[in-house]
Design a protein around this motif. Structure first.
Motif: not given
Length: 95
Positions: A24-43
């Motif tokens: 789910d590319e759309e949901r992935r972008a909510d939490f993960w960057d292009e490389q698949g790393n956690w966006s850091g929205l919560a530690p």
């Protein structure tokens, strides 16, 4: 799912595999960057890995194997309830 719950899952299971994020590319972008790393929205709590959470059992190997069979990022990799009922940790038989 709350952001802290995502962070807890990452801590316990490790990061999700790329094939999970690709579902789910759309949901992935909510939490993960292009490389698949956690966006850091919560530690991510680094002391919350499954091995560190279980402290009461003398031999936690079979229990942790059971838990990992119930929790998997890829739904098709999760064991069914019927399969889990036959798990050596529940039946008392060694694998």
């Amino acid at each position: 799912m709350e952001l802290w719950a995502h962070a807890q899952l990452i801590a316990a299971l490790g990061p999700p595999p790329p094939e999970f994020l690709a579902r789910d590319e759309e949901r992935r972008a909510d939490f993960w960057d292009e490389q698949g790393n956690w966006s850091g929205l919560a530690p991510i709590p680094h002391d919350r890995i499954l091995e560190a959470l279980e402290t009461r059992l003398e031999d936690k190997t079979a229990f942790l194997r059971f838990i990992r069979r119930t929790l998997a990022w890829i739904p098709e990799e999760r064991r069914t309830a019927k399969e889990l009922l036959q798990d050596p940790w529940l039946t008392g038989r060694t694998a």
